[in-house]
Scaffold this active site. Structure first.
Site, PDB file in Angstrom:
ATOM      1  N   TRP A  12       0.861  -1.192   0.000  1.00 60.13           N
ATOM      2  CA  TRP A  12       0.000   0.000   0.000  1.00 60.13           C
ATOM      3  C   TRP A  12       0.896   1.241   0.000  1.00 60.13           C
ATOM      4  CZ3 TRP A  12       0.745   3.383   4.005  1.00 60.13           C
ATOM      5  CH2 TRP A  12       1.275   2.882   5.202  1.00 60.13           C
ATOM      6  N   GLU A  19       7.220   7.838  14.266  1.00 67.85           N
ATOM      7  CA  GLU A  19       7.436   7.236  12.943  1.00 67.85           C
ATOM      8  C   GLU A  19       8.325   8.115  12.068  1.00 67.85           C
ATOM      9  OE1 GLU A  19       6.600   4.316  11.949  1.00 67.85           O
ATOM     10  OE2 GLU A  19       4.954   3.643  13.220  1.00 67.85           O
ATOM     11  N   GLU A  75       8.741   1.143   6.427  1.00 61.10           N
ATOM     12  CA  GLU A  75       8.369   1.979   7.577  1.00 61.10           C
ATOM     13  C   GLU A  75       8.173   3.437   7.172  1.00 61.10           C
ATOM     14  OE1 GLU A  75       8.182   1.567  11.099  1.00 61.10           O
ATOM     15  OE2 GLU A  75       8.130  -0.605  10.932  1.00 61.10           O
ATOM     16  N   HIS A 106       4.727   4.959   6.870  1.00 65.93           N
ATOM     17  CA  HIS A 106       3.890   5.194   8.059  1.00 65.93           C
ATOM     18  C   HIS A 106       3.855   6.675   8.433  1.00 65.93           C
ATOM     19  CE1 HIS A 106       4.896   0.773   9.373  1.00 65.93           C
ATOM     20  NE2 HIS A 106       4.282   0.852   8.203  1.00 65.93           N
ATOM     21  N   GLU A 158       8.762  -3.290  17.918  1.00 68.03           N
ATOM     22  CA  GLU A 158       7.789  -3.536  16.852  1.00 68.03           C
ATOM     23  C   GLU A 158       6.452  -3.999  17.449  1.00 68.03           C
ATOM     24  OE1 GLU A 158       7.881  -2.691  13.848  1.00 68.03           O
ATOM     25  OE2 GLU A 158       9.934  -2.671  13.153  1.00 68.03           O
ATOM     26  N   THR A 161       4.737  -0.866  18.911  1.00 68.37           N
ATOM     27  CA  THR A 161       4.092   0.007  17.913  1.00 68.37           C
ATOM     28  C   THR A 161       2.867  -0.669  17.309  1.00 68.37           C
ATOM     29  OG1 THR A 161       5.732  -0.735  16.276  1.00 68.37           O
ATOM     30  CG2 THR A 161       6.132   1.388  17.313  1.00 68.37           C
ATOM     31  N   ASP A 187       1.579  -3.759   9.375  1.00 68.66           N
ATOM     32  CA  ASP A 187       3.000  -3.735   8.984  1.00 68.66           C
ATOM     33  C   ASP A 187       3.896  -4.013  10.192  1.00 68.66           C
ATOM     34  OD1 ASP A 187       2.658  -3.205   6.316  1.00 68.66           O
ATOM     35  OD2 ASP A 187       3.498  -1.173   6.370  1.00 68.66           O
ATOM     36  N   GLU A 188       3.585  -3.341  11.298  1.00 68.35           N
ATOM     37  CA  GLU A 188       4.410  -3.501  12.507  1.00 68.35           C
ATOM     38  C   GLU A 188       4.388  -4.955  12.983  1.00 68.35           C
ATOM     39  OE1 GLU A 188       6.167  -1.068  12.929  1.00 68.35           O
ATOM     40  OE2 GLU A 188       5.130   0.846  12.933  1.00 68.35           O
ATOM     41  N   HIS A 228       6.721  -6.976  10.847  1.00 66.47           N
ATOM     42  CA  HIS A 228       8.112  -6.691  11.206  1.00 66.47           C
ATOM     43  C   HIS A 228       8.477  -7.319  12.552  1.00 66.47           C
ATOM     44  CE1 HIS A 228       7.792  -2.914   8.438  1.00 66.47           C
ATOM     45  NE2 HIS A 228       7.978  -4.025   7.756  1.00 66.47           N
TER      46      HIS A 228
END
Length: 368
Positions: A67, A110, A148, A151, A201, A204, A233-234, A237
């Site tokens: 995205w 971020e 990242e 974000h 991670e 977050t 996403d976090e 990760h």
């Protein structure tokens, strides 16, 4: 030396101190320990190169399948841009000020991404030695950074469009924070560094997940979607970093456990702990107090993350440890309930919290 020469030197030193001050953290950092990993252990990471290629890089998404911030924002090239913007601002009016403080704090965290890439490239044995190194470790660091980076971009643009926050105050805070760096106390040691990133991670992931929940409660489903997609996403990760530490426990259980206990004794500092807006020396503490009160990120979450990692890495089941390793095992496994007891006391204190102005929201008052 004459008195005049002495005065000149004193004045020069004062001027140098004035120049330095705006670029130093708002508070003292810890004594800096460097390169604490025994040099022979670098071989562990060289031997893990193929493992990293097969087990780490699979947690990255190809750029074409990722995205992008524009997917969630009004399209400035479309005829309906102004209508989309109007709708966004209408929804934004329903979000309370304290939620904006939590959201802005998350966004600023971020946006200090250059610091985090720098931190990963301090780690012995895994750093990107050239800026375009072909090793799996270096590819991971660059591609993780690139993922990242979306974000902060997305949250920054969204908050700008709401009209509810003071972008100049926020931009100053970001510049101060990147200039100050961070003090994670990882000592160039990849064991400590990857334990830190595993913890962070997950932190977050929880924080963005909770801001998504709060946005939904106040009717801003687009903001909830934004925070939710960042949280996912976090989580991905987190899976990658916890896998690295899991492998280290397999190769060197004693050394990894001692590193885990060391990081927990020092306490995991949040990445934006040197946050400053040009006037509030305790800005990070104030932001954290609001996040704690709202349930965005709390001391209980800290204990839950620790408990999760203890289970994820099966720390309680480790055997064949040295006496030091056994002590570290007992310490780490007994820590979560102790942290929870402290959290209960903090919650009691929070009931008498003061109200203070935040520059990020045009000095509107928010309860800590």
């Amino acid at each position: 030396m004459t008195d005049v020469e002495g005065d000149v030197i004193v004045n020069c030193l004062r001027e140098a101190e004035k120049l330095k001050k705006p670029f130093t953290p708002p508070r003292e950092v810890h004594v800096q320990v460097t390169h604490s990993m025994p040099p022979e252990k670098i071989e562990i990471f060289k031997s893990m190169e193929n493992w990293a290629e097969e087990n780490l890089l699979i947690h990255l998404k190809p750029v074409e399948k990722c995205w992008q911030p524009q997917d969630f924002l009004p399209d400035p090239a479309s005829e309906g841009f102004h209508e989309q913007l109007k709708e966004l601002r209408q929804r934004a009016k329903e979000i309370p000020d304290d939620h904006y403080v939590a959201l802005v704090g998350d966004m600023i965290t971020e946006e200090a991404l250059p610091t985090y890439q720098t931190m990963l490239n301090t780690l012995d044995g895994v750093r990107d030695e050239t800026g375009a190194s072909p090793t799996s470790w270096a590819i991971w660091t660059r591609a993780w950074t690139a993922e990242e980076n979306r974000h902060g971009d997305l949250l920054n643009k969204y908050l700008y469009l709401t009209g509810r926050v003071d972008m100049r105050a926020i931009e100053k805070t970001i510049q101060y924070l990147i200039g100050s760096g961070m003090d994670p106390r990882t000592e160039n040691h990849p064991y400590l560094g990857f334990i830190y990133t595993s913890f962070q991670e997950r932190a977050t992931f929880i924080s963005h997940g909770n801001t998504a929940r709060l946005a939904k409660e106040h009717g801003d489903l687009k903001l909830a979607q934004i925070c939710g997609i960042i949280a996912s996403d976090e989580k991905r990760h987190e899976t990658a970093y916890t896998k690295i530490v899991e492998k280290l426990f397999e190769i060197d259980p004693n050394g990894t456990l001692l590193g885990f206990a060391d990081m927990m004794k020092k306490k995991i500092a949040m990445p934006a702990h040197l946050m400053y807006d040009g006037r509030d020396d305790n800005l990070f503490d104030h932001f954290s107090a609001v996040a704690q009160r709202l349930g965005v990120y709390t001391a209980r979450d800290y204990a839950d993350i620790l408990e999760f990692l203890v289970g994820r890495w099966q720390v309680e089941k480790l055997t064949g440890l040295s006496s030091e390793g056994q002590k570290a095992q007992d310490y780490v496994c007994s820590l979560p309930p102790r942290i929870r007891r402290l959290e209960e006391r903090a919650r009691e204190r929070a009931k008498q919290a003061p109200t203070i102005p935040f520059s990020w929201i045009f000095d509107r008052q928010v309860m800590l």
